[in-house]
Design an enzyme around this catalytic site. Structure first.
Site, PDB file in Angstrom:
ATOM      1  N   TYR A 178       4.332  21.044   2.692  1.00 47.08           N
ATOM      2  CA  TYR A 178       5.386  21.652   3.543  1.00 47.08           C
ATOM      3  C   TYR A 178       5.529  20.939   4.717  1.00 47.08           C
ATOM      4  CZ  TYR A 178       5.701  25.506   0.077  1.00 47.08           C
ATOM      5  OH  TYR A 178       5.603  26.306  -0.880  1.00 47.08           O
ATOM      6  N   HIS A 225      12.002  22.673   7.744  1.00 49.08           N
ATOM      7  CA  HIS A 225      11.728  24.016   7.995  1.00 49.08           C
ATOM      8  C   HIS A 225      10.573  24.230   9.106  1.00 49.08           C
ATOM      9  CE1 HIS A 225      13.005  28.258   7.329  1.00 49.08           C
ATOM     10  NE2 HIS A 225      12.065  28.502   6.336  1.00 49.08           N
TER      11      HIS A 225
END
EC number: 3.1.1.29
Length: 243
Positions: free
Chosen positions: A14, A19
């Protein structure tokens, strides 16, 4: 003491996601300012340091986004801090890429990380929202936020993070509007206090302090007739003065 919490998801998978811009922001502050190495505590990665003479704790929850409040809330209870002692940095779909907004309190706006912080930390903390833009279609939101920034995004992402890191002391001094102005100017925008420049009929912009009288006489105005009955009438009314 101030806690600056960057929100994101842990792990290399990630790391480059939109995000995770909150993680990126506190990483930038950590690199630019004097902080201890990252260590693990409170279900998070933390680093201690000082900004503007005040103790600051950088925190990156390792609980995954939706449970961010568990880590931040635990740290706040440990240090006996109030919501006013917290700044959360996170991604905002409803802001254009490179835009930033900082305010105290408010709703979660559908952001699950903020929903968790509200539940564990109270709501009256400062929220620094960093725009990542909206894909335009609701069904594409998840892929958008969990997708990596494109290479072209570095044109605005790098100056945004660098300016935030360089001026992180402003968060300690509660100089919120000044910080927003610094970021806006770094991204090619205008400071909020700056008066907009006036625009004349010919589309030429002039500084706000310039006289309106000169601008009222546009260079694109039609020429007055030099000969004929109309010219003779104008000469009688105004004399034979040049423009």
């Amino acid at each position: 003491m101030l806690i600056i919490a960057g929100l994101g998801n842990p792990g290399a998978k990630y790391a480059g996601n939109r995000h995770n811009i909150g993680f990126m922001a506190v990483d930038a502050i950590h690199r630019r300012q004097s902080f201890s190495p990252w260590s693990k505590k409170f279900k998070a990665e933390i680093a201690e340091g000082e900004l503007g003479g005040e103790k600051v704790l950088l925190i990156k929850p390792q609980t995954y986004m939706n449970l961010s409040g568990e880590a931040v809330g635990e740290a706040m209870r440990f240090y006996k801090l109030q919501p006013a002692d917290l700044v959360a940095i996170y991604d905002e779909l409803d802001l254009s890429p490179g835009k930033a907004r900082l305010k105290t309190g408010g709703g979660h706006g559908g952001h699950n990380g903020i929903r968790s912080l509200d539940a564990h930390c109270g709501k009256e903390y400062r929220r620094l929202r960093l725009g990542i833009g909206h894909p335009g279609i609701k069904e594409m939101v998840q892929n958008h936020v969990l997708g990596d920034f494109a290479k072209a995004d570095s044109d605005w992402l790098e100056p945004l993070l660098e300016t935030l890191a360089d001026n992180a002391e402003m968060l300690v001094r509660n100089e919120d509007s000044q910080l927003m102005n610094k970021i806006a100017l770094a991204l090619g925008g205008k400071a909020e206090e700056e008066k907009p420049r006036k625009e004349g009929k010919d589309g030429e912009k002039k500084p706000a302090g310039q006289s309106h009288i000169r601008q009222a006489r546009s260079s694109n105005q039609p020429k007055l007739p030099a000969t004929g009955p109309m010219a003779e009438m104008l000469k009688k009314m105004f004399g034979n003065k040049g423009e």
